[in-house]
Structure formats: structure tokens, C-alpha cells
Design a protein around this motif. Structure first.
Motif, PDB file in Angstrom:
ATOM      1  N   VAL A   1      16.831  27.602 -33.127  1.00  0.00           N
ATOM      2  CA  VAL A   1      16.300  28.123 -34.259  1.00  0.00           C
ATOM      3  C   VAL A   1      17.523  28.966 -34.869  1.00  0.00           C
ATOM      4  O   VAL A   1      18.196  29.635 -34.184  1.00  0.00           O
ATOM      5  N   GLY A   2      18.024  28.309 -36.067  1.00  0.00           N
ATOM      6  CA  GLY A   2      19.421  28.951 -36.437  1.00  0.00           C
ATOM      7  C   GLY A   2      20.022  27.948 -37.330  1.00  0.00           C
ATOM      8  O   GLY A   2      19.634  26.931 -37.620  1.00  0.00           O
ATOM      9  N   PRO A   3      21.594  28.230 -37.448  1.00  0.00           N
ATOM     10  CA  PRO A   3      22.071  29.649 -37.023  1.00  0.00           C
ATOM     11  C   PRO A   3      21.981  30.720 -37.844  1.00  0.00           C
ATOM     12  O   PRO A   3      21.498  30.705 -39.085  1.00  0.00           O
ATOM     13  N   TYR A   4      21.980  31.960 -37.288  1.00  0.00           N
ATOM     14  CA  TYR A   4      22.052  33.011 -37.703  1.00  0.00           C
ATOM     15  C   TYR A   4      23.241  33.887 -37.845  1.00  0.00           C
ATOM     16  O   TYR A   4      23.354  34.806 -38.711  1.00  0.00           O
ATOM     17  N   PHE A   5      24.403  32.975 -37.141  1.00  0.00           N
ATOM     18  CA  PHE A   5      25.730  33.844 -37.179  1.00  0.00           C
ATOM     19  C   PHE A   5      26.517  32.478 -36.950  1.00  0.00           C
ATOM     20  O   PHE A   5      26.365  31.611 -35.926  1.00  0.00           O
ATOM     21  N   ILE A   6      27.637  32.497 -37.552  1.00  0.00           N
ATOM     22  CA  ILE A   6      28.927  31.336 -37.425  1.00  0.00           C
ATOM     23  C   ILE A   6      29.844  32.281 -36.651  1.00  0.00           C
ATOM     24  O   ILE A   6      30.452  33.169 -37.248  1.00  0.00           O
ATOM     25  N   SER A   7      30.427  31.617 -35.696  1.00  0.00           N
ATOM     26  CA  SER A   7      31.387  32.021 -35.067  1.00  0.00           C
ATOM     27  C   SER A   7      32.592  31.129 -34.555  1.00  0.00           C
ATOM     28  O   SER A   7      32.379  29.955 -35.157  1.00  0.00           O
ATOM     29  N   GLY A   8      33.410  31.306 -33.812  1.00  0.00           N
ATOM     30  CA  GLY A   8      34.633  30.490 -33.525  1.00  0.00           C
ATOM     31  C   GLY A   8      35.511  30.932 -32.331  1.00  0.00           C
ATOM     32  O   GLY A   8      35.310  32.041 -32.014  1.00  0.00           O
ATOM     33  N   LYS A   9      36.126  29.918 -31.693  1.00  0.00           N
ATOM     34  CA  LYS A   9      36.901  30.613 -30.522  1.00  0.00           C
ATOM     35  C   LYS A   9      38.299  31.233 -30.979  1.00  0.00           C
ATOM     36  O   LYS A   9      38.677  30.832 -32.124  1.00  0.00           O
ATOM     37  N   SER A  10      38.527  32.317 -30.097  1.00  0.00           N
ATOM     38  CA  SER A  10      39.895  33.052 -30.293  1.00  0.00           C
ATOM     39  C   SER A  10      40.433  33.396 -29.042  1.00  0.00           C
ATOM     40  O   SER A  10      39.889  33.317 -28.214  1.00  0.00           O
ATOM     41  N   PHE A  11      41.668  33.500 -29.177  1.00  0.00           N
ATOM     42  CA  PHE A  11      42.453  34.088 -28.118  1.00  0.00           C
ATOM     43  C   PHE A  11      42.557  35.668 -27.916  1.00  0.00           C
ATOM     44  O   PHE A  11      42.890  36.236 -28.966  1.00  0.00           O
ATOM     45  N   LEU A  12      42.660  36.274 -27.033  1.00  0.00           N
ATOM     46  CA  LEU A  12      42.908  37.676 -26.966  1.00  0.00           C
ATOM     47  C   LEU A  12      43.809  37.846 -25.887  1.00  0.00           C
ATOM     48  O   LEU A  12      43.685  37.319 -24.638  1.00  0.00           O
ATOM     49  N   THR A  13      45.105  38.411 -25.992  1.00  0.00           N
ATOM     50  CA  THR A  13      46.089  38.501 -25.355  1.00  0.00           C
ATOM     51  C   THR A  13      46.801  39.848 -25.437  1.00  0.00           C
ATOM     52  O   THR A  13      46.496  40.687 -26.015  1.00  0.00           O
ATOM     53  N   THR A  14      47.854  39.986 -24.439  1.00  0.00           N
ATOM     54  CA  THR A  14      48.712  41.200 -24.487  1.00  0.00           C
ATOM     55  C   THR A  14      49.880  40.932 -24.970  1.00  0.00           C
ATOM     56  O   THR A  14      51.043  41.767 -25.051  1.00  0.00           O
TER      57      THR A  14
ATOM     58  N   MET B   1      42.340  35.732 -22.616  1.00  0.00           N
ATOM     59  CA  MET B   1      40.957  35.509 -22.563  1.00  0.00           C
ATOM     60  C   MET B   1      40.540  34.770 -23.771  1.00  0.00           C
ATOM     61  O   MET B   1      41.003  35.020 -24.930  1.00  0.00           O
ATOM     62  N   ILE B   2      39.698  33.893 -23.572  1.00  0.00           N
ATOM     63  CA  ILE B   2      39.371  32.925 -24.859  1.00  0.00           C
ATOM     64  C   ILE B   2      37.677  33.268 -24.990  1.00  0.00           C
ATOM     65  O   ILE B   2      37.132  33.440 -23.710  1.00  0.00           O
ATOM     66  N   ALA B   3      37.353  33.592 -25.943  1.00  0.00           N
ATOM     67  CA  ALA B   3      36.040  34.051 -26.187  1.00  0.00           C
ATOM     68  C   ALA B   3      35.802  33.879 -27.906  1.00  0.00           C
ATOM     69  O   ALA B   3      36.641  33.371 -28.634  1.00  0.00           O
ATOM     70  N   ASP B   4      34.491  34.296 -28.261  1.00  0.00           N
ATOM     71  CA  ASP B   4      34.323  34.016 -29.706  1.00  0.00           C
ATOM     72  C   ASP B   4      34.951  35.052 -30.483  1.00  0.00           C
ATOM     73  O   ASP B   4      35.409  36.360 -29.752  1.00  0.00           O
TER      74      ASP B   4
ATOM     75  N   ARG C   1      38.772  48.471 -29.943  1.00  0.00           N
ATOM     76  CA  ARG C   1      38.135  48.882 -28.667  1.00  0.00           C
ATOM     77  C   ARG C   1      39.039  49.818 -27.626  1.00  0.00           C
ATOM     78  O   ARG C   1      39.122  50.890 -27.353  1.00  0.00           O
ATOM     79  N   TYR C   2      40.201  48.984 -27.633  1.00  0.00           N
ATOM     80  CA  TYR C   2      41.491  49.417 -26.930  1.00  0.00           C
ATOM     81  C   TYR C   2      42.493  49.465 -27.489  1.00  0.00           C
ATOM     82  O   TYR C   2      43.631  48.530 -27.442  1.00  0.00           O
ATOM     83  N   PRO C   3      42.639  50.533 -28.643  1.00  0.00           N
ATOM     84  CA  PRO C   3      43.770  50.288 -29.623  1.00  0.00           C
ATOM     85  C   PRO C   3      45.247  50.595 -29.142  1.00  0.00           C
ATOM     86  O   PRO C   3      46.378  50.281 -29.691  1.00  0.00           O
ATOM     87  N   ASP C   4      45.393  51.205 -27.869  1.00  0.00           N
ATOM     88  CA  ASP C   4      46.680  51.852 -27.431  1.00  0.00           C
ATOM     89  C   ASP C   4      47.140  50.804 -26.295  1.00  0.00           C
ATOM     90  O   ASP C   4      47.872  51.109 -25.458  1.00  0.00           O
ATOM     91  N   ARG C   5      46.376  49.611 -26.202  1.00  0.00           N
ATOM     92  CA  ARG C   5      46.643  48.779 -24.840  1.00  0.00           C
ATOM     93  C   ARG C   5      47.427  47.572 -25.220  1.00  0.00           C
ATOM     94  O   ARG C   5      47.909  46.814 -24.330  1.00  0.00           O
ATOM     95  N   GLY C   6      47.777  47.433 -26.373  1.00  0.00           N
ATOM     96  CA  GLY C   6      48.835  46.464 -26.863  1.00  0.00           C
ATOM     97  C   GLY C   6      48.082  45.040 -27.023  1.00  0.00           C
ATOM     98  O   GLY C   6      48.838  43.933 -26.347  1.00  0.00           O
ATOM     99  N   LEU C   7      46.822  44.861 -27.464  1.00  0.00           N
ATOM    100  CA  LEU C   7      46.098  43.666 -27.249  1.00  0.00           C
ATOM    101  C   LEU C   7      46.334  43.021 -28.511  1.00  0.00           C
ATOM    102  O   LEU C   7      46.507  43.536 -29.722  1.00  0.00           O
ATOM    103  N   TYR C   8      46.372  41.665 -28.730  1.00  0.00           N
ATOM    104  CA  TYR C   8      46.461  40.788 -29.750  1.00  0.00           C
ATOM    105  C   TYR C   8      45.181  39.833 -29.729  1.00  0.00           C
ATOM    106  O   TYR C   8      44.976  39.275 -28.682  1.00  0.00           O
ATOM    107  N   ALA C   9      44.888  39.399 -31.097  1.00  0.00           N
ATOM    108  CA  ALA C   9      43.756  38.524 -30.971  1.00  0.00           C
ATOM    109  C   ALA C   9      44.248  37.411 -32.297  1.00  0.00           C
ATOM    110  O   ALA C   9      44.661  37.787 -33.197  1.00  0.00           O
ATOM    111  N   LEU C  10      43.948  36.239 -31.900  1.00  0.00           N
ATOM    112  CA  LEU C  10      44.253  35.292 -33.065  1.00  0.00           C
ATOM    113  C   LEU C  10      42.954  35.482 -33.835  1.00  0.00           C
ATOM    114  O   LEU C  10      41.939  35.205 -33.455  1.00  0.00           O
TER     115      LEU C  10
END
Length: 271
Positions: free
Chosen positions: A120-133, A194-197, A207-216
Motif C-alpha cells: 500500500v502506497g507509496p507514502y514516500f519517494i526515494s532514490g539511490k545515492s552514493f556515500l563516500t569519503t 556505500m550505496i543506499a537510499d 550525523r558525522y560532519p567532521d568525517r569528510g563524508l560526501y553524498a550524491l
């Protein structure tokens, strides 16, 4: 005369047999909705590890956008809510086994999943992204990522895992039980990305502002997120459709979305 008496006896015996057979017929099994009402609680399966949809705080409390939805669903049924946290890969098997009534846990509505469960839904629309350093990695195309030297973490049993297998099959896939495990591997340089929603990647950066993470920031896919439930109970399916429609038309769903996606105060409650 004797033959008539025999016929009468046989007829009486036949009626007795039919009557006995009818009396021992089992009653119809109660519907899933009826069982929820009788039990007095709605059991909802959740991974409890997919911020901001569902997550576990430092104190062990399970909170999030979908948890608020689950609580609203239980309230509408006038029953208590019982959350059943488990690894993401175990959610649909638990639903099929009857261990949970519904799954509300970042579950993409795919044709393959819809072969075994209803949505039943959708109640939210997402999509894939990459999280990297590495910032430059987020601008690479699939051809550059499709290399055995590229180590990609993805949630076990998820559409992210399927995306890696189908889109960059030569990359080294590392499946994890939850997002936290994947992020730890990334921070320890044991995987390259990491590939995730998209929300999971964006909020990991916050959440980790000082760890040099980047997201698409531009999603790579279209991921309609829905409520998974058994397809064997039309009444529960219809009830959930009507309940979600009311949640949308009254603005309650939008208000819940804004609470978890615009106000990030909850980040401080995470370990």
C-alpha cells in the motif's frame, strides 16, 4: 416390507453421517485484521536502523518518520503498537511467516517483492545515492565504478544490493546487516562507497560532519516506498489503503514528513 425398513435405516444413517460431518467442519479462520483486534496490538516489522525513517537512539528507543506512521496506524485501529526490530533482510520473511502484521521500513515497492506480498502506497519517494569519503567519487559514472577494485557496501536484501549487481556487476559488493555497519566500513576505509537510499546518505553526512563524508545529491533511481502486508486479507489491505489516503488528505503525512526531514534535532539522540 423388510426392504423398505432397510432403506429407511440406510437413509437415517446417511443423514447422521452428513450431520456429523457438518458439525465437525472447522470454523473459518479469522482475518488478519480480526486477529489484530483480538490480540489488542499491531505488530510492525522495522529495521530500526534507517535514519530518518526508523532508527534506534542512544537509550534504545526506536523512533523515526515510519515509527510515527506505525503509531498512527495502531491508534486508528484502537490497539497498542508493538515494534519488531530485525535485520532488513529478515523483514519480508517475517511477514510471510506471520511473525509481523505489516512491514513499515523503507521497503521499496518492486514487482519482484509484489509477487509474494501486497503493498500500500507509496507514502514516500526515494532514490539511490552514493556515500563516500572522496568528493570526486560522487561525480564518477557507472563505467568508472564498474571495476573489481571498487568496493561497494550495500544493505543485504535491499534494492541497493540489486542495483550494484545489475548496474556495476564488476564492482566488489560488500553486503551489510544495516547502514551503521556500512558507514563504519566506509570510515575505516574498508569500502570505497556505500550505496543506499538518498535520505540515509544525506543524513549520514549531517550525523558525522567532521568525517569528510560526501553524498550524491541527485538520486540515481526511482524508489517508491510502501507498507508491505499479506495479500491474503483483502479487508486489511483495503483498511490500510483507506487509512493512508486519509493520512494524506488531512495533511498528517506531510506534517510527519516535515518533522523528521526538516527538523534534524533528532540527530543528537543517535549513538
Amino acid at each position: 416390507m423388510r426392504s423398505l425398513r432397510c432403506v429407511a435405516i440406510l437413509a437415517a444413517a446417511l443423514v447422521l453421517v452428513i450431520g456429523c460431518s457438518a458439525s465437525v467442519s472447522p470454523p473459518p479462520a479469522p482475518t488478519a485484521l480480526a486477529r489484530i483486534q483480538q490480540r489488542g496490538e499491531l505488530v510492525v516489522g522495522t529495521a530500526a536502523s534507517m535514519p530518518p525513517l526508523n532508527m534506534t537512539t542512544k537509550t534504545g528507543e526506536i523512533v523515526g518518520f515510519e515509527i510515527d506512521m506505525a503509531r498512527a496506524m495502531a491508534d486508528a485501529m484502537n490497539v497498542k503498537l508493538r515494534l519488531a526490530p530485525m535485520q532488513f533482510a529478515n523483514l519480508l520473511p517475517a511477514l510471510s511467516a506471520g511473525a509481523v502484521d505489516v512491514v513499515i521500513s523503507g521497503m521499496t515497492m518492486t514487482p519482484q517483492r509484489n509477487m509474494t506480498v501486497a503493498f500500500v502506497g507509496p507514502y514516500f519517494i526515494s532514490g539511490k545515492s552514493f556515500l563516500t569519503t572522496t568528493g570526486t567519487l560522487t561525480s564518477k559514472g557507472s563505467a568508472e565504478l564498474n571495476d573489481p577494485g571498487m568496493r561497494i557496501a550495500a544493505l543485504r536484501g535491499s534494492t541497493s544490493e540489486s542495483f550494484v549487481k545489475e548496474t556495476i556487476p564488476k564492482a566488489t559488493l560488500v553486503t551489510t546487516k544495516d547502514y551503521d555497519e556500512a558507514i563504519i566500513l566506509l570510515l575505516q576505509d574498508k569500502v570505497d562507497a556505500m550505496i543506499a537510499d538518498l535520505p540515509a546518505c544525506l543524513f549520514a553526512v549531517r550525523r558525522y560532519p567532521d568525517r569528510g563524508l560526501y553524498a550524491l545529491e541527485t538520486p540515481l533511481t526511482y524508489e517508491p516506498i510502501g507498507i508491505a502486508l499479506s495479500g491474503n486479507d483483502p479487508l486489511l489491505l483495503n483498511w490500510t489503503q483507506n487509512w493512508l489516503r486519509e493520512l494524506e488528505t488531512t495533511g498528517a503525512l506531510e506534517r510527519t514528513t516535515e518533522r523528521w526531514f526538516k527538523d534534524t534535532a533528532w540527530l543528537r539522540r543517535l549513538p
